[in-house]
Design a protein around this motif. Structure first.
Motif, PDB file in Angstrom:
ATOM      1  N   GLN A  24     -15.742  32.951 -16.741  1.00  0.00           N
ATOM      2  CA  GLN A  24     -16.191  33.165 -15.375  1.00  0.00           C
ATOM      3  C   GLN A  24     -15.769  34.576 -14.936  1.00  0.00           C
ATOM      4  O   GLN A  24     -15.159  35.331 -15.692  1.00  0.00           O
ATOM      5  CB  GLN A  24     -15.575  32.115 -14.428  1.00  0.00           C
ATOM      6  N   LEU A  69      -8.822  31.379  -6.060  1.00  0.00           N
ATOM      7  CA  LEU A  69      -9.109  31.888  -7.398  1.00  0.00           C
ATOM      8  C   LEU A  69      -8.903  33.400  -7.449  1.00  0.00           C
ATOM      9  O   LEU A  69      -8.331  33.924  -8.419  1.00  0.00           O
ATOM     10  CB  LEU A  69     -10.533  31.531  -7.816  1.00  0.00           C
ATOM     11  N   LEU A 107     -13.014  27.994 -17.845  1.00  0.00           N
ATOM     12  CA  LEU A 107     -12.901  26.538 -17.878  1.00  0.00           C
ATOM     13  C   LEU A 107     -12.887  26.066 -19.320  1.00  0.00           C
ATOM     14  O   LEU A 107     -13.735  26.481 -20.128  1.00  0.00           O
ATOM     15  CB  LEU A 107     -14.064  25.889 -17.126  1.00  0.00           C
ATOM     16  N   TYR A 123     -21.559  23.198  -2.438  1.00  0.00           N
ATOM     17  CA  TYR A 123     -20.171  23.671  -2.466  1.00  0.00           C
ATOM     18  C   TYR A 123     -19.827  24.422  -1.178  1.00  0.00           C
ATOM     19  O   TYR A 123     -18.762  24.225  -0.591  1.00  0.00           O
ATOM     20  CB  TYR A 123     -19.953  24.598  -3.658  1.00  0.00           C
ATOM     21  N   GLU A 150     -12.797  27.533 -11.873  1.00  0.00           N
ATOM     22  CA  GLU A 150     -13.208  26.487 -10.929  1.00  0.00           C
ATOM     23  C   GLU A 150     -14.626  26.030 -11.256  1.00  0.00           C
ATOM     24  O   GLU A 150     -15.507  26.862 -11.488  1.00  0.00           O
ATOM     25  CB  GLU A 150     -13.188  27.021  -9.493  1.00  0.00           C
ATOM     26  N   GLU A 151     -14.849  24.727 -11.229  1.00  0.00           N
ATOM     27  CA  GLU A 151     -16.211  24.211 -11.406  1.00  0.00           C
ATOM     28  C   GLU A 151     -17.138  24.738 -10.321  1.00  0.00           C
ATOM     29  O   GLU A 151     -18.330  24.984 -10.561  1.00  0.00           O
ATOM     30  CB  GLU A 151     -16.203  22.679 -11.398  1.00  0.00           C
ATOM     31  N   ARG A 152     -16.592  24.916  -9.133  1.00  0.00           N
ATOM     32  CA  ARG A 152     -17.431  25.382  -8.027  1.00  0.00           C
ATOM     33  C   ARG A 152     -17.844  26.848  -8.181  1.00  0.00           C
ATOM     34  O   ARG A 152     -18.767  27.307  -7.515  1.00  0.00           O
ATOM     35  CB  ARG A 152     -16.717  25.203  -6.681  1.00  0.00           C
ATOM     36  N   ASN A 153     -17.167  27.579  -9.050  1.00  0.00           N
ATOM     37  CA  ASN A 153     -17.468  29.000  -9.241  1.00  0.00           C
ATOM     38  C   ASN A 153     -18.641  29.154 -10.216  1.00  0.00           C
ATOM     39  O   ASN A 153     -18.546  29.821 -11.242  1.00  0.00           O
ATOM     40  CB  ASN A 153     -16.216  29.717  -9.747  1.00  0.00           C
ATOM     41  N   ASN A 162     -17.203  22.862   1.935  1.00  0.00           N
ATOM     42  CA  ASN A 162     -15.867  23.450   1.885  1.00  0.00           C
ATOM     43  C   ASN A 162     -15.613  24.480   2.972  1.00  0.00           C
ATOM     44  O   ASN A 162     -14.530  25.057   3.032  1.00  0.00           O
ATOM     45  CB  ASN A 162     -15.635  24.094   0.509  1.00  0.00           C
ATOM     46  N   LEU A 194     -17.022  31.185  -5.288  1.00  0.00           N
ATOM     47  CA  LEU A 194     -15.618  31.193  -5.691  1.00  0.00           C
ATOM     48  C   LEU A 194     -14.714  31.053  -4.476  1.00  0.00           C
ATOM     49  O   LEU A 194     -15.096  31.377  -3.348  1.00  0.00           O
ATOM     50  CB  LEU A 194     -15.276  32.467  -6.453  1.00  0.00           C
ATOM     51  N   SER A 195     -13.500  30.597  -4.706  1.00  0.00           N
ATOM     52  CA  SER A 195     -12.557  30.375  -3.606  1.00  0.00           C
ATOM     53  C   SER A 195     -11.611  31.549  -3.441  1.00  0.00           C
ATOM     54  O   SER A 195     -11.420  32.369  -4.352  1.00  0.00           O
ATOM     55  CB  SER A 195     -11.734  29.111  -3.866  1.00  0.00           C
TER      56      SER A 195
END
Length: 380
Positions: free
Chosen positions: A158, A114, A132, A217, A199-202, A221, A110-111
């Motif tokens: 998520q 987020l 999502l 990911y 987030e798709e990356r999460n 990043n 996760l970012s």
């Protein structure tokens, strides 16, 4: 909505065994992009400037591995239960009042943004969770398709899911059965949960192939910075020198506007350099009398906190002291311990060593001490 406090705690659920992920150990302990899944997840919350502390819910079988992590004081560990819901309840009991971000340890990618969005939504609406929107067609059936399902208004849930601690703990205590997640528990208690764009990356690491996707990911990043520092202080009157926060008896002292700790000054400048934020002189001008004689840990903690505010964690420090005397070797472990305390990073990521200049130059003549330092910063 508020409980009278702005304290924010991350609650990471890490007591599961994760057998579907394969491997010879639970998935949170498996390697991922140079660290372990657990390391990445913990670090994401520790570097966020709104998160004051962490509660890590663990399995008793992992006690030895947890102890080896040398976690900072603001991370508290508690044992989980036989189910995820029991583990969450155990974690909530260990959290102080305020906002709690309940997060699955397997979501390591996760970012920072987020986390910020989830906090902001929960502070405004009382509870929030990322999700999502479902965009693919949905079928139901077994071996063959037996029908379709309308996807309108459907979301993939998520974490982190944010709630005020007292409200969600009471909701858990009243809930009967095995909930899908904490949002289900909250809604059963009448708590409205604001949906935040996920987030798709999460992704949640569940199967063996998910490790490679998560690694991509993380590796694409990451913002990795390296900074260098160099400083010199001459000898003068005194009975000790300050080096890396440690007072070492010596027949002379180091001269400077502050306490002349050449080690801390150099590491501080290396952090500023990695951030492209100048040097100590710009942040603490020697022309300002308030800094005269000040202890140099003030400079270092400022640089450390500035890095954290920018979303960076200090991942490695290498400090080399250059002098003929005093002898540095007997004191390096004490210096590393002091730097661990000041920087709040693992001892294994801190190096302090010494060399001489073979009797050449001002250090070789015993006129002072020089220092070189390199620091690495990481923003996942």
């Amino acid at each position: 909505m508020s409980e009278g406090t702005t304290h924010i705690t991350g609650l990471i659920v890490a007591a599961g065994r994760g057998t579907r992920a394969g491997g010879d150990r639970p998935k949170q302990w498996q390697p991922l992009a140079g660290k372990r899944v657990l390391d990445w997840t913990i670090d994401r919350f520790l570097v966020h400037n709104r998160v004051s502390g962490l509660v890590l819910v663990t399995h008793p079988d992992d006690d030895a591995a947890i102890s080896a992590l040398a976690l900072p004081d603001r991370v508290k560990t508690v044992h989980g239960g036989a189910s995820r819901a029991e583990s969450v309840r155990a974690g909530l009991r260990a959290c102080p009042a305020g906002l709690v971000l309940i997060h699955d340890v397997a979501r390591a990618t996760l970012s920072d943004a987020l986390i910020t969005d989830v906090i902001a939504a929960a502070e405004t609406h009382g509870a929030s969770a990322p999700a999502l929107e479902v965009t693919d067609a949905l079928w139901h059936g077994a071996e063959f398709v037996e029908g379709t399902q309308d996807r309108t208004g459907l979301f993939r849930a998520q974490t982190p899911q944010a709630f005020y601690r007292d409200a969600i703990l009471q909701a858990h205590l009243q809930f009967e059965g095995a909930p899908a997640d904490d949002v289900e528990v909250a809604r059963a208690a009448g708590i409205d949960v604001k949906i935040v764009a996920g987030e798709e990356r999460n992704l949640k690491i569940t199967r063996p192939e998910d490790f490679a996707r998560a690694a991509r990911y993380l590796e694409t990043n990451m913002d990795i910075r390296t900074g260098n520092g160099f400083d010199v202080h001459r000898f003068g009157p005194g009975d000790h020198v300050m080096l890396c926060g440690v007072a070492i008896p010596h027949e002379r002292g180091l001269q400077g506007h502050s306490d002349a700790d050449v080690g801390l000054h150099t590491i501080t400048d290396a952090i500023y350099g990695a951030l492209a934020e100048g040097d100590i002189g710009q942040h603490f001008p020697p022309s300002d009398p308030q800094w005269k004689g000040v202890e140099s840990h003030i400079f270092l903690t400022h640089a450390r906190d500035l890095a954290a505010e920018r979303g960076f964690q200090i991942t490695h420090v290498d400090c080399t002291l250059i002098c003929e005397f005093p002898k540095i070797g007997p004191h390096t472990l004490t210096m590393r311990d002091k730097l661990q305390e000041l920087l709040d990073i693992d001892l294994s990521r801190i190096s302090v060593k010494a060399t001489t200049s073979e009797r050449l130059g001002f250090t070789g003549r015993g006129e002072g001490i020089a220092c070189l330092a390199t620091v690495t910063l990481l923003k996942p």
